[in-house]
Design a protein around this motif. Structure first.
Motif, PDB file in Angstrom:
ATOM      1  N   LYS A  42      37.563 -13.648  31.543  1.00  0.00           N
ATOM      2  CA  LYS A  42      37.562 -12.429  32.349  1.00  0.00           C
ATOM      3  C   LYS A  42      36.161 -12.123  32.839  1.00  0.00           C
ATOM      4  O   LYS A  42      35.166 -12.594  32.290  1.00  0.00           O
ATOM      5  N   GLN A  43      36.096 -11.305  33.888  1.00  0.00           N
ATOM      6  CA  GLN A  43      34.799 -10.904  34.421  1.00  0.00           C
ATOM      7  C   GLN A  43      34.116  -9.911  33.494  1.00  0.00           C
ATOM      8  O   GLN A  43      34.766  -9.167  32.760  1.00  0.00           O
ATOM      9  N   ARG A  44      32.811  -9.922  33.565  1.00  0.00           N
ATOM     10  CA  ARG A  44      32.039  -8.942  32.807  1.00  0.00           C
ATOM     11  C   ARG A  44      32.326  -7.553  33.393  1.00  0.00           C
ATOM     12  O   ARG A  44      32.323  -7.372  34.614  1.00  0.00           O
ATOM     13  N   GLU A  45      32.558  -6.582  32.520  1.00  0.00           N
ATOM     14  CA  GLU A  45      32.898  -5.239  32.990  1.00  0.00           C
ATOM     15  C   GLU A  45      31.930  -4.199  32.437  1.00  0.00           C
ATOM     16  O   GLU A  45      31.405  -4.340  31.326  1.00  0.00           O
ATOM     17  N   LEU A  46      31.739  -3.157  33.222  1.00  0.00           N
ATOM     18  CA  LEU A  46      30.861  -2.075  32.807  1.00  0.00           C
ATOM     19  C   LEU A  46      31.516  -1.270  31.687  1.00  0.00           C
ATOM     20  O   LEU A  46      32.703  -0.935  31.754  1.00  0.00           O
ATOM     21  N   VAL A  47      30.720  -0.953  30.683  1.00  0.00           N
ATOM     22  CA  VAL A  47      31.172  -0.088  29.596  1.00  0.00           C
ATOM     23  C   VAL A  47      30.531   1.292  29.750  1.00  0.00           C
ATOM     24  O   VAL A  47      31.210   2.314  29.770  1.00  0.00           O
ATOM     25  N   ALA A  48      29.209   1.296  29.851  1.00  0.00           N
ATOM     26  CA  ALA A  48      28.480   2.563  29.955  1.00  0.00           C
ATOM     27  C   ALA A  48      27.090   2.313  30.493  1.00  0.00           C
ATOM     28  O   ALA A  48      26.480   1.286  30.184  1.00  0.00           O
ATOM     29  N   THR A  49      26.592   3.239  31.292  1.00  0.00           N
ATOM     30  CA  THR A  49      25.216   3.187  31.752  1.00  0.00           C
ATOM     31  C   THR A  49      24.591   4.567  31.598  1.00  0.00           C
ATOM     32  O   THR A  49      25.296   5.576  31.481  1.00  0.00           O
ATOM     33  N   ILE A  50      23.270   4.581  31.594  1.00  0.00           N
ATOM     34  CA  ILE A  50      22.551   5.855  31.491  1.00  0.00           C
ATOM     35  C   ILE A  50      21.286   5.762  32.321  1.00  0.00           C
ATOM     36  O   ILE A  50      20.572   4.756  32.262  1.00  0.00           O
ATOM     37  N   ASP A  53      16.861   9.718  33.614  1.00  0.00           N
ATOM     38  CA  ASP A  53      16.914  11.150  33.306  1.00  0.00           C
ATOM     39  C   ASP A  53      18.158  11.529  32.517  1.00  0.00           C
ATOM     40  O   ASP A  53      18.604  12.669  32.562  1.00  0.00           O
ATOM     41  N   MET A  54      18.718  10.546  31.806  1.00  0.00           N
ATOM     42  CA  MET A  54      19.756  10.789  30.805  1.00  0.00           C
ATOM     43  C   MET A  54      21.132  11.117  31.358  1.00  0.00           C
ATOM     44  O   MET A  54      21.942  11.726  30.648  1.00  0.00           O
ATOM     45  N   SER A  55      21.444  10.726  32.548  1.00  0.00           N
ATOM     46  CA  SER A  55      22.774  10.949  33.082  1.00  0.00           C
ATOM     47  C   SER A  55      23.671   9.767  32.715  1.00  0.00           C
ATOM     48  O   SER A  55      23.422   8.638  33.159  1.00  0.00           O
ATOM     49  N   PRO A  56      24.714   9.995  31.904  1.00  0.00           N
ATOM     50  CA  PRO A  56      25.554   8.878  31.467  1.00  0.00           C
ATOM     51  C   PRO A  56      26.750   8.644  32.392  1.00  0.00           C
ATOM     52  O   PRO A  56      27.204   9.546  33.101  1.00  0.00           O
ATOM     53  N   LYS A  57      27.240   7.427  32.333  1.00  0.00           N
ATOM     54  CA  LYS A  57      28.466   7.053  33.044  1.00  0.00           C
ATOM     55  C   LYS A  57      29.243   6.135  32.109  1.00  0.00           C
ATOM     56  O   LYS A  57      28.690   5.183  31.576  1.00  0.00           O
ATOM     57  N   SER A  69      23.433   6.761  24.642  1.00  0.00           N
ATOM     58  CA  SER A  69      22.255   7.631  24.552  1.00  0.00           C
ATOM     59  C   SER A  69      20.998   6.793  24.758  1.00  0.00           C
ATOM     60  O   SER A  69      21.057   5.550  24.742  1.00  0.00           O
ATOM     61  N   ARG A  70      19.890   7.491  24.910  1.00  0.00           N
ATOM     62  CA  ARG A  70      18.661   6.786  25.279  1.00  0.00           C
ATOM     63  C   ARG A  70      17.454   7.522  24.709  1.00  0.00           C
ATOM     64  O   ARG A  70      17.428   8.760  24.698  1.00  0.00           O
ATOM     65  N   VAL A  71      16.472   6.770  24.268  1.00  0.00           N
ATOM     66  CA  VAL A  71      15.187   7.322  23.841  1.00  0.00           C
ATOM     67  C   VAL A  71      14.123   6.705  24.737  1.00  0.00           C
ATOM     68  O   VAL A  71      13.742   5.536  24.551  1.00  0.00           O
ATOM     69  N   ASN A  72      13.672   7.443  25.724  1.00  0.00           N
ATOM     70  CA  ASN A  72      12.737   6.887  26.705  1.00  0.00           C
ATOM     71  C   ASN A  72      11.408   6.477  26.072  1.00  0.00           C
ATOM     72  O   ASN A  72      10.781   5.517  26.520  1.00  0.00           O
ATOM     73  N   ALA A  73      10.977   7.196  25.048  1.00  0.00           N
ATOM     74  CA  ALA A  73       9.700   6.855  24.418  1.00  0.00           C
ATOM     75  C   ALA A  73       9.718   5.456  23.827  1.00  0.00           C
ATOM     76  O   ALA A  73       8.661   4.826  23.672  1.00  0.00           O
ATOM     77  N   LYS A  74      10.906   4.957  23.491  1.00  0.00           N
ATOM     78  CA  LYS A  74      11.034   3.611  22.925  1.00  0.00           C
ATOM     79  C   LYS A  74      11.767   2.680  23.863  1.00  0.00           C
ATOM     80  O   LYS A  74      12.026   1.519  23.501  1.00  0.00           O
TER      81      LYS A  74
END
Length: 121
Positions: A42-50, A53-57, A69-74
């Motif tokens: 199967k094709q690779r599919e999107l699960v989640a992105t962010i 500025d922390m906007s999730p999809k 979630s995301r920690v920009n400092a790291k």
């Protein structure tokens, strides 16, 4: 530089796992980051992105169960996966959009090597 993923494994249905992804060394900046998954044939599919500025999809199939979630400092992202189902079994790949290793370095897109998640009783 490459993306280092961790947290995959074998779990039973209904269990939880947390995936993490970060660059292997210090970077200058990165734009969006996210997780994709792929099963054989199967094709690779999107699960989640962010975004930076922390906007999730999230994909519809994981809404209400997965959190990104995301920690920009790291420059690190996490994928908290709850109530896992057998259909979530796949290789999960981390993705980084427009990653620059230095102020003068051109932005490039990166993929991790993938981490296996298997949900089975």
């Amino acid at each position: 530089v490459h993306l280092v993923e961790s947290g995959g494994g074998l779990v039973q249905p209904g269990a939880s796992l947390t995936l993490s992804c970060q660059p292997s060394e210090h970077i200058f900046m990165v734009n969006d980051m996210g997780w994709y998954r792929q099963v054989p044939g199967k094709q690779r599919e999107l699960v989640a992105t962010i975004t930076f500025d922390m906007s999730p999809k999230l994909a519809d199939s994981v809404k209400g169960r997965f959190t990104i979630s995301r920690v920009n400092a790291k420059n690190t992202i996490y994928l908290q996966m709850n109530d896992l189902k057998p259909e979530d079994s796949a290789v999960y790949y981390c993705y980084a959009d427009s990653l620059s290793t230095s102020p003068r370095g051109p932005p490039e897109d990166y993929w991790g090597q993938g981490t296996q998640v298997t949900v089975s009783s």
